[in-house]
Design an enzyme around this catalytic site. Structure first.
Site, PDB file in Angstrom:
ATOM      1  N   THR A  85     -20.792  78.011  47.531  1.00 21.13           N
ATOM      2  CA  THR A  85     -20.179  79.342  47.393  1.00 21.13           C
ATOM      3  C   THR A  85     -21.036  80.402  48.095  1.00 21.13           C
ATOM      4  OG1 THR A  85     -19.137  78.777  45.332  1.00 21.13           O
ATOM      5  CG2 THR A  85     -19.723  81.090  45.590  1.00 21.13           C
TER       6      THR A  85
ATOM      7  N   THR B  37     -23.923  81.322  41.693  1.00 17.21           N
ATOM      8  CA  THR B  37     -23.368  80.109  42.271  1.00 17.21           C
ATOM      9  C   THR B  37     -23.843  78.924  41.447  1.00 17.21           C
ATOM     10  OG1 THR B  37     -23.377  78.623  44.178  1.00 17.21           O
ATOM     11  CG2 THR B  37     -25.273  80.083  43.964  1.00 17.21           C
ATOM     12  N   GLY B  38     -22.934  77.997  41.206  1.00 18.47           N
ATOM     13  CA  GLY B  38     -23.323  76.840  40.401  1.00 18.47           C
ATOM     14  C   GLY B  38     -22.115  76.301  39.662  1.00 18.47           C
TER      15      GLY B  38
ATOM     16  N   GLY C  92     -12.880  78.859  38.560  1.00 18.02           N
ATOM     17  CA  GLY C  92     -14.275  78.902  38.104  1.00 18.02           C
ATOM     18  C   GLY C  92     -14.743  80.306  37.791  1.00 18.02           C
ATOM     19  N   ASP C  93     -16.033  80.481  37.851  1.00 16.23           N
ATOM     20  CA  ASP C  93     -16.653  81.754  37.467  1.00 16.23           C
ATOM     21  C   ASP C  93     -16.577  82.821  38.561  1.00 16.23           C
ATOM     22  OD1 ASP C  93     -18.389  79.987  38.954  1.00 16.23           O
ATOM     23  OD2 ASP C  93     -19.926  81.536  38.716  1.00 16.23           O
TER      24      ASP C  93
ATOM     25  N   GLY D  22     -19.397  76.420  37.568  1.00 13.00           N
ATOM     26  CA  GLY D  22     -18.691  77.594  37.080  1.00 13.00           C
ATOM     27  C   GLY D  22     -18.358  77.609  35.601  1.00 13.00           C
TER      28      GLY D  22
ATOM     29  N   ARG E 216      -7.460  74.766  38.327  1.00 17.86           N
ATOM     30  CA  ARG E 216      -8.776  75.151  37.787  1.00 17.86           C
ATOM     31  C   ARG E 216      -9.342  76.387  38.514  1.00 17.86           C
ATOM     32  NH1 ARG E 216     -14.179  75.843  40.004  1.00 17.86           N
ATOM     33  NH2 ARG E 216     -15.658  75.461  38.333  1.00 17.86           N
TER      34      ARG E 216
HETATM   35  N1  ASP Z   1     -19.351  78.564  40.924  1.00 19.75           N
HETATM   36  C1  ASP Z   1     -18.350  77.978  41.770  1.00 19.75           C
HETATM   37  C2  ASP Z   1     -17.246  77.434  40.880  1.00 19.75           C
HETATM   38  O1  ASP Z   1     -17.538  76.867  39.859  1.00 19.75           O
HETATM   39  C3  ASP Z   1     -18.885  76.881  42.611  1.00 19.75           C
HETATM   40  C4  ASP Z   1     -20.088  77.266  43.448  1.00 19.75           C
HETATM   41  O2  ASP Z   1     -20.873  78.107  43.064  1.00 19.75           O
HETATM   42  O3  ASP Z   1     -20.270  76.709  44.535  1.00 19.75           O
HETATM   43  O4  ASP Z   1     -16.106  77.534  41.248  1.00 19.75           O
END
Ligand code: ASP
Length: 345
Positions: A215, A266-267, A245-246, A269, A243
């Site tokens: 991300t 980022t991580g 995410g965050d 989510g 789905r």
């Molecule tokens: N945080 C993002 C998600 O869960 C993924 C990412 O950070 O690469 O959609």
């Protein structure tokens, strides 16, 4: 009696002095904490995950390095010329969205149906105004649509077809979803799906298998003292059932407040949403008076791992302090402050 009174006066004046010096120490600490280190500044991330410098070729490392440099330089120029933090965040993210290197815009990871489903959000720390889009597949630069939602709608988060219909009213040129699909991400999702059939792996295994999350995000402080944050992503590879995410969730993947800081995460989510990570960092500063560094460390190294999540954040405060921390193996990141550019992979 006289001697006794003298003793009392002495004790009282000593106590007052002690009190005054501890108050002074506290005041000094606060002054140091609140010292402006820069009038403007910017930081970006290109995703956290299972990335190790050793695992990528020199040419790929150079490609990431150059793209991060191009993106952050764009934002830094805007800030240097007196532009707003929101504008810097948007245009910096555009550079990364247009590059197939990252999991955002072109090159985003694909869903189980092998389609792009993009999420993005942006927030203005001055007004606490925010905009976000989720699950769009025809918007070339999702962060631009998030910005439109913030500026030209009464809403904060629009999703799917509705968001794309709103885009049409704002004169966005829609692209074919195939624009986003790269050979690399198609192979990636197909490989994950094959493994899934074999051993019931879930979507997040793409990271464990060596693919970064990827991300992109940006935080900025402008010369007018305003903060802004933005995040743009394809989400997680092999995601199902719409789905989200965050990244498009204000307070989880993105948050900005002039009173405290601007954060982009980022991580994984699901855990960033459960921990309301970006707002939690801001709240620790606002209510517990933690410094930006302390607040980020508490969330990334204590609270998130305890919950079972992983990832990282970039953050900047009003004083120009920049913090970039992660509990994964790596995180693509860069900062530009006081004419000093740092790029780390
Ligand atoms: N945080 C993002 C998600 O869960 C993924 C990412 O950070 O690469 O959609």
């Amino acid at each position: 009696m006289k001697r006794f009174l003298l003793l009392i006066v002495l004790i009282l004046s000593f106590a007052c002095k002690e009190n005054r010096s501890s108050l002074n120490a506290e005041k000094n600490a606060t002054e140091i904490k609140n010292k402006k280190v820069a009038n403007y500044g910017i930081a970006i991330h290109g995703g956290a995950g299972y990335i190790k410098k050793e695992n990528i070729s020199d040419s790929l490392e150079r490609a990431y390095h150059d793209k991060l440099k191009e993106a952050i330089t764009k934002g830094n120029e805007i800030l240097k010329n007196g532009g707003s933090a929101v504008e810097a965040v948007k245009q910096t993210i555009n550079v990364m969205e247009d590059s197939p290197l990252f999991n955002s815009g072109k090159g985003a990871v694909l869903s189980h149906a092998e389609t792009p489903e993009l999420d993005a959000s942006i927030m203005d720390g001055k007004t606490l105004n925010a905009g976000a889009v989720a699950g769009v597949s025809t918007i070339k630069n999702p962060i631009n649509l998030a910005y439109e939602v913030m500026m030209n709608s009464n809403h904060v988060l629009l999703s799917g077809k509705g968001a794309e219909n709103f885009a049409k009213t704002r004169n966005f040129k829609l692209v074919n979803p195939s624009y986003f699909i790269t050979e690399k991400q198609l192979k990636n999702v197909q490989r994950i799906k094959q493994n899934e059939n074999k051993k019931q792996a879930t979507f997040y295994n793409n990271d464990i298998n060596g693919t970064k999350f990827g991300t992109v995000g940006c935080v900025a402080l402008d010369k007018h003292g305003n903060l802004a944050a933005g995040t743009s992503t394809g989400g997680m590879a092999n995601k199902k059932w719409g789905r989200i995410g965050d990244s498009p969730i204000i307070g989880s993947g993105t948050y900005a407040n002039n009173k405290t800081c601007a954060v982009s995460g980022t991580g994984w989510g699901e855990y960033f949403m459960r921990g309301v990570v970006a707002h939690d960092i801001s709240a620790l500063m606002e209510y517990k008076e933690l410094s930006l560094q302390e607040a980020v460390e508490k969330v990334i190294y204590e609270k998130q791992p305890k919950l079972g999540g992983n990832g990282g954040v970039i953050a900047i405060d009003y004083f120009g302090n920049i913090v970039m921390e992660f509990n994964t193996l790596g995180m693509f990141r860069a900062s530009y402050i006081n004419d000093k550019l740092i790029i780390e992979i």
